[in-house]
Design a protein around this motif. Structure first.
Motif, PDB file in Angstrom:
ATOM      1  N   UNK A 259      12.433  12.186  -2.981  1.00 17.07           N
ATOM      2  CA  UNK A 259      11.419  11.191  -3.061  1.00 17.07           C
ATOM      3  C   UNK A 259      10.636  11.194  -1.622  1.00 17.07           C
ATOM      4  N   UNK A 260       9.242  10.731  -1.900  1.00 16.21           N
ATOM      5  CA  UNK A 260       8.460  10.656  -0.606  1.00 16.21           C
ATOM      6  C   UNK A 260       7.921   9.187  -0.641  1.00 16.21           C
ATOM      7  N   UNK A 261       7.742   8.827   0.506  1.00 21.08           N
ATOM      8  CA  UNK A 261       6.707   7.557   0.679  1.00 21.08           C
ATOM      9  C   UNK A 261       5.699   7.551   1.710  1.00 21.08           C
ATOM     10  N   UNK A 262       4.333   7.410   1.343  1.00 23.08           N
ATOM     11  CA  UNK A 262       3.242   7.617   1.859  1.00 23.08           C
ATOM     12  C   UNK A 262       2.217   6.302   2.081  1.00 23.08           C
ATOM     13  N   UNK A 263       1.778   6.000   3.240  1.00 23.01           N
ATOM     14  CA  UNK A 263       1.045   4.897   3.555  1.00 23.01           C
ATOM     15  C   UNK A 263      -0.463   5.372   4.055  1.00 23.01           C
ATOM     16  N   UNK A 264      -1.211   4.787   3.716  1.00 18.35           N
ATOM     17  CA  UNK A 264      -2.786   4.956   4.180  1.00 18.35           C
ATOM     18  C   UNK A 264      -2.889   4.923   5.795  1.00 18.35           C
ATOM     19  N   UNK A 265      -1.895   4.429   6.324  1.00 16.73           N
ATOM     20  CA  UNK A 265      -2.006   4.387   8.028  1.00 16.73           C
ATOM     21  C   UNK A 265      -1.450   5.440   8.654  1.00 16.73           C
TER      22      UNK A 265
ATOM     23  N   UNK B 144       0.699  -1.274   0.118  1.00 19.70           N
ATOM     24  CA  UNK B 144       0.069   0.048  -0.006  1.00 19.70           C
ATOM     25  C   UNK B 144       0.761   1.105  -0.025  1.00 19.70           C
ATOM     26  N   UNK B 145       2.141   1.234   0.029  1.00 14.97           N
ATOM     27  CA  UNK B 145       3.022   2.441  -0.013  1.00 14.97           C
ATOM     28  C   UNK B 145       2.759   3.131  -1.298  1.00 14.97           C
ATOM     29  N   UNK B 146       2.651   4.416  -1.207  1.00 13.74           N
ATOM     30  CA  UNK B 146       2.771   5.328  -2.627  1.00 13.74           C
ATOM     31  C   UNK B 146       3.942   5.865  -2.733  1.00 13.74           C
ATOM     32  N   UNK B 147       4.843   5.840  -3.905  1.00 16.03           N
ATOM     33  CA  UNK B 147       5.938   6.563  -4.115  1.00 16.03           C
ATOM     34  C   UNK B 147       5.824   7.778  -5.023  1.00 16.03           C
ATOM     35  N   UNK B 148       6.429   8.709  -4.613  1.00 12.17           N
ATOM     36  CA  UNK B 148       6.575   9.939  -5.421  1.00 12.17           C
ATOM     37  C   UNK B 148       7.885  10.769  -5.439  1.00 12.17           C
ATOM     38  N   UNK B 149       8.118  11.232  -6.638  1.00  9.70           N
ATOM     39  CA  UNK B 149       9.686  11.790  -6.718  1.00  9.70           C
ATOM     40  C   UNK B 149       9.678  13.161  -7.346  1.00  9.70           C
ATOM     41  N   UNK B 150      10.655  13.740  -7.329  1.00  6.05           N
ATOM     42  CA  UNK B 150      10.635  15.112  -7.683  1.00  6.05           C
ATOM     43  C   UNK B 150      12.260  15.587  -7.431  1.00  6.05           C
ATOM     44  N   UNK B 151      12.099  16.887  -7.892  1.00  8.86           N
ATOM     45  CA  UNK B 151      13.596  17.618  -7.930  1.00  8.86           C
ATOM     46  C   UNK B 151      13.159  18.977  -7.067  1.00  8.86           C
TER      47      UNK B 151
END
Length: 377
Positions: A303-309, A288-295
């Motif tokens: 990078x970001x890691x997000x979870x519903x909990x 369930x982890x969402x991953x996002x990247x950017x500069x």
């Protein structure tokens, strides 16, 4: 459209000439399965109308690529001309080489019955009909418009398999020698085992991973197999018109927040979604982890890691640096889990996910094991 030469070019690209699936790819007019699709752009997903531009239609349909056909609840067939749609893809015509790979893993032979899970555009069902014959193919999809449209398009091609509107995770009709899924599942549905004949084979991908699972049914009603060494990923199963909303609110909340824990990692930022082995292992560890990247403004890789909990992590590597500053918060330390997997990768030279043994009990409990590592889904 003179589609046969285009299909020959696709077959040359996507299928080994000695494969039993080379002929079906040659014989299948994929463009008829995908008259409309979406192209990604800066404003979102812009619909493309094949019959309005046959050159673009042929180029899109006979290139070995995935064509997104549905975004959120809006199918490309119903999109307003030229108006971009925003949201997540919810259906597609998967790249033919992956469709063929899944069917090849099914070890299909003439006279065997196939359940094709996730009808989508109907292309996989068309290939199966060309190989096995219409009477041996059943295809199911949860979306009534997709099954209706695919049935009509298969009819135009000249194929008439059984097309059912059906939640593939629910009880299924019939019995089958093979089940091949063109959608990812969190674990093997118990309903598949109930309709798979003893000695029958199932093929699927696991949701949130790049793992292809194959298993053969035993006399006890369970199944045993392995995670194949090649990789593949499909959209995950859904029960409604769209997937649950992404974690945009959590992302905005923690985008620049200082973490409860702030550490320095000896690894540079990793784009997890491009490191399939790491991504797959992490998804099995913490689904369930969402991953996002950017500069960042100063060129930092982020990078970001997000979870519903509510767990989250933010990491950034400055230009020219090999270390990463990591901020974490919430009930779990997601980046710490990632770091443990990366260390294991370095220490062992591999991760145990690919090639893992698979055991599926009659109730669908799915266990992967290799080299002392084990996880049950």
């Amino acid at each position: 459209m003179d589609w046969k030469q285009h299909a020959a070019d696709l077959a040359h690209t996507a299928v080994h000439p000695a494969s039993a699936w080379h002929g079906p790819v040659l014989a299948t007019p994929r463009h008829l399965c995908v008259p409309c699709w979406y192209a990604a752009g800066p404003e979102g997903w812009t619909p493309a109308d094949g019959p309005a531009d046959e050159v673009a239609w042929a180029r899109a349909a006979y290139t070995d690529q995935t064509l997104v056909t549905r975004v959120g609840p809006v199918h490309a067939d119903h999109a307003a001309d030229g108006q971009a749609v925003t949201g997540r893809p919810t259906s597609s015509s998967t790249l033919p080489s992956l469709v063929v790979s899944m069917l090849t893993h099914g070890r299909l032979c003439e006279g065997q019955t196939l359940l094709d899970v996730a009808t989508g555009s109907g292309y996989s069902a068309a290939l199966a009909c060309a190989r096995l014959g219409d009477d041996y193919v059943t295809t199911v999809d949860v979306d009534p418009y997709l099954t209706e449209a695919a049935g009509e398009r298969l009819d135009r091609i000249g194929h008439h398999p059984k097309v059912l509107t059906q939640d593939a995770a629910a009880e299924l009709p019939g019995e089958y020698d093979r089940i091949v899924s063109m959608v990812s599942v969190p674990r093997v549905p118990a309903s598949w085992l109930r309709v798979l004949r003893p000695g029958g084979r199932l093929v699927t991908t696991l949701a949130g991973t790049g793992l292809i699972l194959t298993a053969d049914k035993g006399e006890d009603g369970g199944a045993a197999g392995r995670i194949e060494w090649d990789r593949g990923a499909f959209m995950a199963t859904r029960t409604g018109d769209d997937y649950p909303p992404q974690l945009d609110a959590l992302f905005q909340e923690v985008r620049e927040r200082d973490g409860d824990d702030v550490t320095v990692s000896s690894f540079p930022v990793l784009d997890v979604m491009q490191a399939w082995e790491v991504w797959s292992m992490l998804s099995l560890t913490a689904p369930g982890i969402e991953h996002r990247t950017g500069t960042g403004d100063d060129g930092d890789r982020m990078t970001w890691m997000l979870h519903p909990d509510g767990s989250w992590a933010r990491a950034h590597t400055q230009p020219g640096s090999r270390t990463t500053t990591v901020h974490q918060g919430g009930p779990r330390r997601l980046y710490t889990m990632l770091e443990a997997i990366r260390w294991r990768w370095i220490e062992h030279g591999e991760l145990p996910v690919y090639g893992a043994r698979v055991t599926v009990t009659p109730d669908g409990s799915t266990t992967l094991a290799r080299g002392g590592w084990t996880v049950t889904l």
